[in-house]
Design a protein around this motif. Structure first.
Motif, PDB file in Angstrom:
ATOM      1  N   LYS A  48     -12.480   4.644   1.181  1.00  0.00           N
ATOM      2  CA  LYS A  48     -11.483   5.571   0.943  1.00  0.00           C
ATOM      3  C   LYS A  48     -11.052   6.330   2.236  1.00  0.00           C
ATOM      4  N   PRO A  49     -11.887   6.445   3.443  1.00  0.00           N
ATOM      5  CA  PRO A  49     -11.123   6.813   4.848  1.00  0.00           C
ATOM      6  C   PRO A  49     -10.377   6.153   5.255  1.00  0.00           C
ATOM      7  N   LEU A  50     -10.217   4.757   4.917  1.00  0.00           N
ATOM      8  CA  LEU A  50      -9.230   3.694   5.436  1.00  0.00           C
ATOM      9  C   LEU A  50      -7.982   3.658   4.702  1.00  0.00           C
ATOM     10  N   LEU A  51      -8.158   4.163   3.392  1.00  0.00           N
ATOM     11  CA  LEU A  51      -6.968   3.784   2.379  1.00  0.00           C
ATOM     12  C   LEU A  51      -5.755   5.024   2.736  1.00  0.00           C
ATOM     13  N   LYS A  52      -5.451   5.400   4.006  1.00  0.00           N
ATOM     14  CA  LYS A  52      -4.451   6.248   4.012  1.00  0.00           C
ATOM     15  C   LYS A  52      -3.814   5.910   5.500  1.00  0.00           C
ATOM     16  N   LEU A  53      -2.488   6.697   5.733  1.00  0.00           N
ATOM     17  CA  LEU A  53      -1.654   6.190   6.886  1.00  0.00           C
ATOM     18  C   LEU A  53      -2.615   6.734   8.053  1.00  0.00           C
ATOM     19  N   PRO A  71      -4.553 -10.980   5.870  1.00  0.00           N
ATOM     20  CA  PRO A  71      -3.335 -10.666   4.694  1.00  0.00           C
ATOM     21  C   PRO A  71      -1.884 -10.836   5.530  1.00  0.00           C
ATOM     22  N   PRO A  72      -0.931 -10.996   4.502  1.00  0.00           N
ATOM     23  CA  PRO A  72       0.448 -10.855   5.229  1.00  0.00           C
ATOM     24  C   PRO A  72       0.479  -9.495   5.737  1.00  0.00           C
ATOM     25  N   ASP A  73       1.435  -9.278   6.649  1.00  0.00           N
ATOM     26  CA  ASP A  73       2.021  -7.960   7.260  1.00  0.00           C
ATOM     27  C   ASP A  73       3.119  -7.336   6.330  1.00  0.00           C
ATOM     28  N   ASP A  74       3.575  -6.366   6.823  1.00  0.00           N
ATOM     29  CA  ASP A  74       4.474  -5.418   5.823  1.00  0.00           C
ATOM     30  C   ASP A  74       5.819  -6.183   5.647  1.00  0.00           C
ATOM     31  N   LYS A  75       6.104  -7.269   6.576  1.00  0.00           N
ATOM     32  CA  LYS A  75       7.065  -8.102   6.088  1.00  0.00           C
ATOM     33  C   LYS A  75       6.686  -9.245   5.432  1.00  0.00           C
ATOM     34  N   PRO A 110      -9.127  -6.431   4.127  1.00  0.00           N
ATOM     35  CA  PRO A 110      -8.522  -5.590   2.877  1.00  0.00           C
ATOM     36  C   PRO A 110      -6.883  -6.090   2.836  1.00  0.00           C
ATOM     37  N   PHE A 111      -6.480  -6.393   1.556  1.00  0.00           N
ATOM     38  CA  PHE A 111      -5.151  -6.735   1.259  1.00  0.00           C
ATOM     39  C   PHE A 111      -4.121  -5.854   1.815  1.00  0.00           C
ATOM     40  N   LYS A 112      -4.415  -4.546   1.318  1.00  0.00           N
ATOM     41  CA  LYS A 112      -3.552  -3.398   1.744  1.00  0.00           C
ATOM     42  C   LYS A 112      -4.384  -2.092   1.994  1.00  0.00           C
ATOM     43  N   ARG A 113      -3.970  -1.334   2.909  1.00  0.00           N
ATOM     44  CA  ARG A 113      -4.705  -0.007   2.944  1.00  0.00           C
ATOM     45  C   ARG A 113      -4.254   1.213   1.902  1.00  0.00           C
ATOM     46  N   ASP A 114      -4.513   0.631   0.603  1.00  0.00           N
ATOM     47  CA  ASP A 114      -4.128   1.665  -0.311  1.00  0.00           C
ATOM     48  C   ASP A 114      -4.995   0.968  -1.616  1.00  0.00           C
ATOM     49  N   ASN A 115      -4.551   1.707  -2.857  1.00  0.00           N
ATOM     50  CA  ASN A 115      -5.279   1.234  -3.966  1.00  0.00           C
ATOM     51  C   ASN A 115      -5.338  -0.193  -4.226  1.00  0.00           C
ATOM     52  N   ASN A 116      -4.344  -1.205  -3.737  1.00  0.00           N
ATOM     53  CA  ASN A 116      -4.150  -2.514  -3.777  1.00  0.00           C
ATOM     54  C   ASN A 116      -4.882  -3.094  -2.474  1.00  0.00           C
ATOM     55  N   PHE A 117      -6.198  -2.548  -2.367  1.00  0.00           N
ATOM     56  CA  PHE A 117      -7.016  -3.550  -1.252  1.00  0.00           C
ATOM     57  C   PHE A 117      -7.549  -4.663  -1.374  1.00  0.00           C
ATOM     58  N   TYR A 118      -7.753  -4.880  -2.602  1.00  0.00           N
ATOM     59  CA  TYR A 118      -8.451  -6.252  -2.996  1.00  0.00           C
ATOM     60  C   TYR A 118      -7.551  -7.228  -3.418  1.00  0.00           C
TER      61      TYR A 118
END
Length: 217
Positions: A48-53, A71-75, A110-118
């Protein structure tokens, strides 16, 4: 934490897991009906501390995520990782008091630093995780370990006054990322003793080999 693979003959989705805490208590995903990709599950709550901007993070919070299969980057571009980087996966996050070091075996995590982390690809095979809490001072040595294993950092954020070793480990090209060789003593926040072991890069020709010994003690 041990995550099971997806097995059609066993009826597993590949997201179920078994969790063992530091006291030896065992829980499974069935105990609270939350799979490993649930934001409110054991892994999600740890992250949770990581899943934010970074702009929403406390001023004294820092992190680095590293993975030889990032994982792939934002692009949507997946970074290329050559053989000079260590075969290692994990993340560290901390403030100026304590933090955690999470080591795991999941590509693209982590795949994304949001709820789509897995990552969805993480369901197919079995995976392992170990998470240890350390006082802030120990992360100087943990940062050095990341340098020694030439961990591939794909995302990070550190305040300017954090340990130099951590900030250097977050730079992909730092000192050409040449792996070293070192064993360090670490002590968890609860007083448990650990050793971090970094091996040097092997530059010779690979060949099959066997070890034979009458006494392996």
């Amino acid at each position: 934490m041990y995550k099971v693979p997806k097995l059609n003959n066993q009826g597993t989705e590949g997201l179920e897991y078994l969790y063992i805490d530091s006291n030896g208590n065992i829980e499974t995903s069935k105990d609270h009906s939350k799979l490993i990709n649930d934001p409110d599950g054991v892994l999600g709550n740890t992250l949770k501390p990581l899943l934010k901007l970074p702009t929403s993070m406390p001023k004294d919070f820092g992190f680095i995520t590293y993975n030889d299969q990032p994982p792939p980057d934002d692009k949507g571009v997946t970074p290329s990782v050559n053989s000079k980087f260590g075969h290692s996966k994990g993340l560290v996050m901390m403030d100026k008091t304590t933090g955690v070091w999470l080591l795991h075996s999941v590509p693209k995590f982590p795949f994304k630093r949001d709820n789509n982390f897995y990552p969805t690809s993480g369901a197919a095979k079995a995976q392992t995780f170990i998470c240890v809490t350390f006082k802030y001072a120990e992360f100087q040595k943990i940062g050095q370990h990341l340098l020694d294993i030439a961990a591939f950092p794909f995302e990070s954020h550190f305040p300017a006054d954090f340990h130099d070793q951590l900030k250097k480990a977050a730079i992909i090209k730092w000192n050409n990322r040449e792996p070293g060789e070192k064993i360090q003593d670490l002590e968890s926040d609860a007083g448990t003793q650990f050793k971090s072991i970094a091996k040097k890069l092997y530059k010779g020709k690979m060949s099959a080999c066997w070890l034979e010994s009458e006494d392996l003690t």
